[in-house]
Design a protein around this motif. Structure first.
Motif, PDB file in Angstrom:
ATOM      1  N   LEU A   1       0.814  -1.219   0.000  1.00 16.70           N
ATOM      2  CA  LEU A   1       0.000   0.000   0.000  1.00 16.70           C
ATOM      3  C   LEU A   1       0.847   1.269   0.000  1.00 16.70           C
ATOM      4  CD1 LEU A   1      -2.893  -0.996   2.459  1.00 16.70           C
ATOM      5  CD2 LEU A   1      -2.957  -0.929  -0.028  1.00 16.70           C
ATOM      6  N   ASP A   2       2.130   1.129  -0.262  1.00 17.89           N
ATOM      7  CA  ASP A   2       2.967   2.326  -0.335  1.00 17.89           C
ATOM      8  C   ASP A   2       2.600   3.138  -1.576  1.00 17.89           C
ATOM      9  OD1 ASP A   2       4.170   1.470   1.907  1.00 17.89           O
ATOM     10  OD2 ASP A   2       6.076   0.889   0.985  1.00 17.89           O
ATOM     11  N   SER A   3       2.348   4.423  -1.373  1.00 19.18           N
ATOM     12  CA  SER A   3       1.933   5.292  -2.485  1.00 19.18           C
ATOM     13  C   SER A   3       3.089   5.641  -3.396  1.00 19.18           C
ATOM     14  CB  SER A   3       1.429   6.624  -1.925  1.00 19.18           C
ATOM     15  OG  SER A   3       0.112   6.543  -1.581  1.00 19.18           O
ATOM     16  N   LYS A   4       2.838   5.659  -4.677  1.00 21.84           N
ATOM     17  CA  LYS A   4       3.850   6.164  -5.609  1.00 21.84           C
ATOM     18  C   LYS A   4       3.729   7.681  -5.754  1.00 21.84           C
ATOM     19  CE  LYS A   4       5.811   2.217  -6.533  1.00 21.84           C
ATOM     20  NZ  LYS A   4       5.205   1.547  -5.348  1.00 21.84           N
ATOM     21  N   LEU A   5       2.527   8.197  -5.543  1.00 18.88           N
ATOM     22  CA  LEU A   5       2.334   9.644  -5.664  1.00 18.88           C
ATOM     23  C   LEU A   5       2.006  10.243  -4.294  1.00 18.88           C
ATOM     24  CD1 LEU A   5       0.071   9.813  -8.869  1.00 18.88           C
ATOM     25  CD2 LEU A   5       2.580   9.845  -8.737  1.00 18.88           C
ATOM     26  N   ASP A   6       2.378  11.508  -4.129  1.00 17.28           N
ATOM     27  CA  ASP A   6       2.094  12.205  -2.877  1.00 17.28           C
ATOM     28  C   ASP A   6       0.846  13.074  -3.085  1.00 17.28           C
ATOM     29  OD1 ASP A   6       1.986  13.864  -0.682  1.00 17.28           O
ATOM     30  OD2 ASP A   6       4.168  14.133  -0.585  1.00 17.28           O
ATOM     31  N   TYR A   7      -0.088  12.983  -2.155  1.00 23.10           N
ATOM     32  CA  TYR A   7      -1.330  13.749  -2.343  1.00 23.10           C
ATOM     33  C   TYR A   7      -1.063  15.241  -2.507  1.00 23.10           C
ATOM     34  CZ  TYR A   7      -1.247  15.066   2.653  1.00 23.10           C
ATOM     35  OH  TYR A   7      -0.918  15.573   3.870  1.00 23.10           O
ATOM     36  N   LYS A   8       0.052  15.698  -1.910  1.00 21.87           N
ATOM     37  CA  LYS A   8       0.353  17.142  -1.977  1.00 21.87           C
ATOM     38  C   LYS A   8       0.661  17.602  -3.404  1.00 21.87           C
ATOM     39  CE  LYS A   8       1.679  17.881   2.771  1.00 21.87           C
ATOM     40  NZ  LYS A   8       2.528  17.212   3.724  1.00 21.87           N
ATOM     41  N   ASP A   9       1.080  16.653  -4.271  1.00 23.71           N
ATOM     42  CA  ASP A   9       1.470  17.027  -5.641  1.00 23.71           C
ATOM     43  C   ASP A   9       0.328  16.911  -6.652  1.00 23.71           C
ATOM     44  OD1 ASP A   9       4.007  17.286  -4.634  1.00 23.71           O
ATOM     45  OD2 ASP A   9       4.543  15.195  -5.098  1.00 23.71           O
ATOM     46  N   LEU A  10      -0.806  16.376  -6.225  1.00 29.06           N
ATOM     47  CA  LEU A  10      -1.866  16.084  -7.211  1.00 29.06           C
ATOM     48  C   LEU A  10      -2.736  17.316  -7.462  1.00 29.06           C
ATOM     49  CD1 LEU A  10      -2.932  12.471  -6.201  1.00 29.06           C
ATOM     50  CD2 LEU A  10      -1.319  13.220  -7.949  1.00 29.06           C
ATOM     51  N   ILE A  11      -2.961  17.592  -8.756  1.00 28.82           N
ATOM     52  CA  ILE A  11      -3.747  18.783  -9.118  1.00 28.82           C
ATOM     53  C   ILE A  11      -5.192  18.375  -9.387  1.00 28.82           C
ATOM     54  CG2 ILE A  11      -4.039  20.603 -10.846  1.00 28.82           C
ATOM     55  CD1 ILE A  11      -0.894  20.299 -11.204  1.00 28.82           C
ATOM     56  N   TYR A  12      -6.110  18.922  -8.616  1.00 30.44           N
ATOM     57  CA  TYR A  12      -7.502  18.498  -8.748  1.00 30.44           C
ATOM     58  C   TYR A  12      -8.348  19.470  -9.562  1.00 30.44           C
ATOM     59  CZ  TYR A  12      -7.994  21.629  -4.712  1.00 30.44           C
ATOM     60  OH  TYR A  12      -7.958  22.706  -3.874  1.00 30.44           O
ATOM     61  N   ASN A  13      -7.787  20.617  -9.942  1.00 28.27           N
ATOM     62  CA  ASN A  13      -8.595  21.555 -10.725  1.00 28.27           C
ATOM     63  C   ASN A  13      -7.768  22.157 -11.852  1.00 28.27           C
ATOM     64  OD1 ASN A  13     -10.545  23.207 -11.680  1.00 28.27           O
ATOM     65  ND2 ASN A  13     -10.808  24.415  -9.826  1.00 28.27           N
ATOM     66  N   LYS A  14      -8.090  21.760 -13.092  1.00 32.71           N
ATOM     67  CA  LYS A  14      -7.280  22.176 -14.233  1.00 32.71           C
ATOM     68  C   LYS A  14      -7.565  23.601 -14.705  1.00 32.71           C
ATOM     69  CE  LYS A  14      -5.830  17.783 -16.018  1.00 32.71           C
ATOM     70  NZ  LYS A  14      -5.268  17.028 -15.060  1.00 32.71           N
ATOM     71  N   LYS A  15      -8.704  24.142 -14.344  1.00 35.76           N
ATOM     72  CA  LYS A  15      -9.028  25.552 -14.616  1.00 35.76           C
ATOM     73  C   LYS A  15      -8.804  26.008 -16.059  1.00 35.76           C
ATOM     74  CE  LYS A  15      -8.121  27.011  -9.905  1.00 35.76           C
ATOM     75  NZ  LYS A  15      -7.473  27.884  -9.000  1.00 35.76           N
ATOM     76  N   LEU A  16      -9.499  25.417 -17.006  1.00 34.21           N
ATOM     77  CA  LEU A  16      -9.464  25.924 -18.383  1.00 34.21           C
ATOM     78  C   LEU A  16     -10.384  27.156 -18.465  1.00 34.21           C
ATOM     79  CD1 LEU A  16      -9.786  22.568 -20.398  1.00 34.21           C
ATOM     80  CD2 LEU A  16      -7.698  23.733 -19.632  1.00 34.21           C
ATOM     81  N   GLU A  17     -10.273  27.884 -19.578  1.00 34.12           N
ATOM     82  CA  GLU A  17     -11.171  29.033 -19.781  1.00 34.12           C
ATOM     83  C   GLU A  17     -12.481  28.547 -20.422  1.00 34.12           C
ATOM     84  OE1 GLU A  17     -11.036  32.378 -19.078  1.00 34.12           O
ATOM     85  OE2 GLU A  17      -9.340  31.759 -17.809  1.00 34.12           O
ATOM     86  N   HIS A  18     -13.597  29.106 -19.998  1.00 38.09           N
ATOM     87  CA  HIS A  18     -14.887  28.696 -20.563  1.00 38.09           C
ATOM     88  C   HIS A  18     -15.725  29.907 -20.949  1.00 38.09           C
ATOM     89  CE1 HIS A  18     -14.249  24.531 -19.258  1.00 38.09           C
ATOM     90  NE2 HIS A  18     -13.706  25.035 -18.172  1.00 38.09           N
ATOM     91  N   ASP A  19     -16.576  29.723 -21.983  1.00 39.35           N
ATOM     92  CA  ASP A  19     -17.451  30.809 -22.431  1.00 39.35           C
ATOM     93  C   ASP A  19     -18.814  30.729 -21.761  1.00 39.35           C
ATOM     94  OD1 ASP A  19     -15.504  31.565 -24.182  1.00 39.35           O
ATOM     95  OD2 ASP A  19     -16.289  30.274 -25.801  1.00 39.35           O
TER      96      ASP A  19
END
Lengths: 429, 417
Positions: free
Chosen positions: B217-235
């Protein structure tokens, strides 16, 4: 001091205290130690099935429009222009109300505003406030509620099964009524229903949570006393039931709607029995559901492999002192095939021996489920409401569970007869 | 192992085990992981079928198990979860916790594969299952309206895809691809194990977990590095669809700009005032005053900085409904919020938070949601309540200025009532 009856369930680790106030209102307090949340419920033994009765204020028999019990629920949960949900919400308290066939219940859930919530709940229910204007406004809101149910395929498939089983019984009628029927509701009719069915003898008050028993009873009593002068004491409510034949009304109802996944209900109309038998039937149906339709059954596995089902098949019992039936529900993209398979299967299991291993597994599961339900305050009050309505001993369900034998199950399956069977289907347009 | 989190309270009788794999995904991968979750939840080497799985769980006093999929914004989360009873409440104090841990291990790490791939028949059957879930969304019209709004608000971002994925992508997955994704579940995820409930008598629970799972169960990724909002531009846009129903559904998608740390608290209260509670402006005016609807609510999406308003109305009231909704949004912007409204909303949010203490599952959900959203695993419920208390009316009025209407969606019902 009150005369308090104590009911202990060792299995659930909870105790319910019951007392009757001087005005006839029965109060139930279910103690749940350690929980933050406290739930208060004020209810009446009056729901959508009662629409023909003697008006207590005049002594005359009266027929009222369909949907009036539900309409009354909406109007009681309102005080001089303010919705009760809002009044509670302003105190940081969650509240709601519901109407079913045989009950109307108003409730709140709070962490730290318990006393004020009791006060508010009693005030709302004991101080009705109906005007032409607010009745009118509610017709618009409930109209949208009715439209929402009309578009709901689950609701439609279930009610059509009832409409197929029952010819005259008011269980055929939508709980909220129709847009047409509620247009005949006015404030006078609301007061008639209120005065007749919201008398203390016909009501119950339930509290679930970590509360002091005596203090809570005193709190409820002192609030109730404020409104004593408004009360109609009504020991003898006279209701008229329609004559309902034993036979089903229609064999099959199929409706097309704008949906993707077709739905199926297979209903079996049964003879009405007493409350002890109702509880027993209820538990037997839970066992049958597990034995024959859950994921541990061969049937589920086969139907799943064939692609006929993707979710559970439920096998439910509903019964009171004036109706009784079983409804099997499921959904499938192959609805006709699934229907045939279930009907054939019901006939097969009537003659089969019960799988011993699965029967024992289900008993083990039920032990665990009682413990799970103790972690959830809602399951405590549901049991108390049943008791308040129909009077069978509290926690008798747990005793009955241990008494049920394999023969009981087989006997029950054999009362599901083909000439009392109905089909309701909702499918895509 | 450091990624085991315990939430202990002896008022419960049961224990909830939640093993989460949180994965950064693109749009197609959502379908792949959704299908993978369906396949893993129904079979493993030791328990080949749903029947085998359920019989085993029944024997453990009706322990509950499923695989829950959800999105934390643009991240995908697969949660393997089980619930069982603490030994002190079972006959002869029978202890099923080790059995549950072994079971979860089998489900996750001993899948039903041969020669390194999943069985084609099983994949085929689960594709049907998932496709049905995708098509069923339209059967609940309000839910469909909300789903559609999420989609049009977040176009191009993984969050816009339905949690079960989309039909075309599901159809194109073969057993090699799925088996690849299975491997990536461990190499491309952050793993979080939460144990919540009555842990008395289980002081050694971490040792038990370590014995069974060792370093798996050792994580390969750290939760601190994960981006949860990509924020594209929308009309801005207004979209109308029709359907054969009596009721119509109207939704509004609102965009929140320049969101900073801790704005979560202000926005929660903003949403409560707008349409989150029965004291809200929408409930009071749209429903109670104008009788336009039975259902009207707004929902705040913490991970995506959006708010969606949804309501069931009569089609004739479309224009009126739009006017009333827009009025409520503007009222808050103009500072027209009474102290009573503000306090009621705050109270209601705080009492919701307190209520989470009564549910071991809600506590677990709150924990993981906070961990990803705030990058802080030590935020307590009390801290949250304190921060909520500190929000002022002016904070809410100020933040309202960053909120604007972006998308309107109308699902017109064409049957006349």
């Amino acid at each position: 001091m009150h005369n308090i009856q104590v009911n202990i369930s060792k299995e659930l680790g909870e105790t319910t205290y019951i007392t009757k106030l001087s005005n006839g209102l029965t109060v139930y307090i279910c103690k749940k130690e350690g929980f933050e949340k406290k739930i208060g419920l004020f209810g009446t033994k009056y729901g959508s099935l009662t629409n023909d009765f003697v008006d207590i204020t005049t002594g005359n028999r009266i027929k009222v429009p369909d949907g009036i019990a539900h309409f009354l629920e909406h109007k009681l949960f309102e005080k001089e222009g303010a919705n009760a949900l809002d009044l509670f919400s302003k105190m940081g308290v969650t509240s709601n109300a519901y109407t079913s066939f045989d009950q109307t219940v108003f409730f709140f859930e709070t962490i730290d505003k318990f006393e004020a919530s009791i006060e508010m709940l009693v005030k709302l229910i004991k101080e009705p406030y109906f005007t032409d204007e607010n009745v009118n406004k509610e017709q618009g809101i409930i109209g949208q509620e009715i439209s929402m149910y009309d578009d709901d395929p689950n609701f439609t498939v279930y009610f059509n099964a009832l409409r197929a089983m029952y010819k005259n019984h008011p269980i055929r009628i939508d709980i909220a009524g129709t847009i047409e029927s509620i247009s005949h509701i006015n404030k006078e009719l609301l007061y008639t229903c209120y005065n007749t069915f919201y008398s203390p003898q016909n009501m119950f008050f339930i509290v679930v949570g970590d509360v002091d028993i005596e203090q809570t009873i005193d709190l409820i009593e002192s609030n109730i006393k404020k409104y004593e002068k408004n009360e109609y004491i009504n020991n003898d409510i006279i209701k008229y039931n329609v004559e309902e034949p034993n036979q089903i009304y229609k064999k099959e109802i199929v409706k097309q709607m704008d949906i993707y996944m077709p739905l199926l209900c297979i209903g079996y109309k049964l003879d009405v029995v007493d409350e002890y038998q109702n509880i027993k039937r209820q538990i037997m149906c839970e066992i049958i559901s597990d034995l024959y339709f859950s994921k541990i059954s061969d049937f589920y596995e086969e139907e799943y492999k064939k692609g006929f089902i993707s979710d559970e098949i439920s096998f439910d019992y509903e019964g009171t002192d004036n109706f009784s039936h079983v409804i099997i529900s499921s959904s499938s993209t192959k609805i006709e095939e699934l229907k045939k398979d279930i009907i054939k299967y019901i006939e097969e299991i009537k003659d089969q021996n019960i799988n011993e291993e699965n029967f024992e597994l289900i008993k083990r599961k039920k032990i665990g489920y009682n413990e799970f339900s103790a972690d959830n305050l809602n399951s405590s009050y549901r049991r108390i409401i049943e008791h308040a309505l129909y009077g069978e001993e509290l926690y008798s369900d747990i005793k009955i569970l241990n008494e049920i034998t394999k023969e009981d199950i087989k006997d029950f399956l054999n009362i599901l007869s083909n000439d009392k069977q109905v089909i309701s289907i909702v499918k895509e347009k | 192992m450091s990624n085991i989190y315990k939430i202990n309270n002896k008022k419960f009788k049961s224990i909830y085990f939640s093993i989460n794999f949180t994965i950064p995904v693109n749009v197609n991968e959502i379908s792949q992981y959704s299908l993978l979750s369906a396949v893993l939840s129904k079979s493993c080497k030791r328990y080949k079928t749903q029947k085998d799985i359920q019989k085993y769980l029944y024997s453990l006093y009706g322990a509950n198990f499923d695989v829950n999929i959800e999105k934390f914004g643009d991240l995908y989360n697969i949660e393997f979860r089980c619930e069982c009873i603490n030994k002190q409440f079972l006959p002869d104090n029978e202890d099923v916790v080790n059995d549950i841990l072994h079971f979860l291990y089998d489900i996750i790490f001993n899948p039903n594969m041969s020669n390194g791939v999943f069985d084609l028949d099983i994949i085929q059957r689960e594709k049907e299952f998932v496709i049905n879930k995708i098509r069923e969304v339209k059967d609940d019209k309000l839910r469909y309206g909300i789903r559609k709004s999420e989609e049009i608000m977040c176009q191009g971002e993984p969050f816009s895809t339905y949690v079960y994925g989309n039909e075309e992508d599901i159809k194109s997955i073969d057993n090699v691809k799925l088996s690849e994704k299975y491997k990536e579940l461990f190499t491309n995820s952050c793993i979080t194990f939460i144990i919540s409930g009555n842990l008395s008598g289980y002081e050694d629970i971490e040792d038990r977990v370590n014995k069974i799972f060792s370093d798996k169960l050792d994580s390969k990724l750290d939760y601190k590095d994960l981006i949860y909002n990509k924020k594209l531009e929308h009309d801005n846009d207004e979209i109308i669809e029709s359907q054969k129903t009596t009721q119509s559904v109207l939704t509004y998608g609102l965009r929140i700009k320049n969101v900073k740390d801790d704005d979560f608290y202000k926005l929660s209260i903003y949403n409560a005032i707008l349409g989150g509670t029965p004291s809200s402006k929408l409930f009071q005016n749209f429903r109670e005053k104008e009788s336009l609807a039975y259902t009207v609510r707004s929902r705040y999406y913490r991970f995506k900085d959006i708010i969606i308003i949804y309501s069931g109305i009569q089609k004739e009231n479309y224009e009126k409904a739009k006017t009333v909704i827009e009025e409520q949004i503007n009222l808050i912007k103009e500072g027209k919020v009474t102290d009573e409204e503000f306090n009621a909303s705050k109270e209601s949010i705080i009492s919701d938070l307190k209520e989470w203490n009564d549910s071991k599952i809600a506590l677990s959900k709150m924990f993981i949601s906070n961990m990803f959203a705030t990058k802080n695993e030590n935020l307590s419920l009390d801290d949250m309540i304190e921060k909520m208390k500190n929000v002022t009316k002016q904070d809410v009025i100020d933040i309202a200025k960053n909120i604007s209407i972006e998308k309107i969606f109308f699902l017109r019902g064409d049957i006349n009532a």
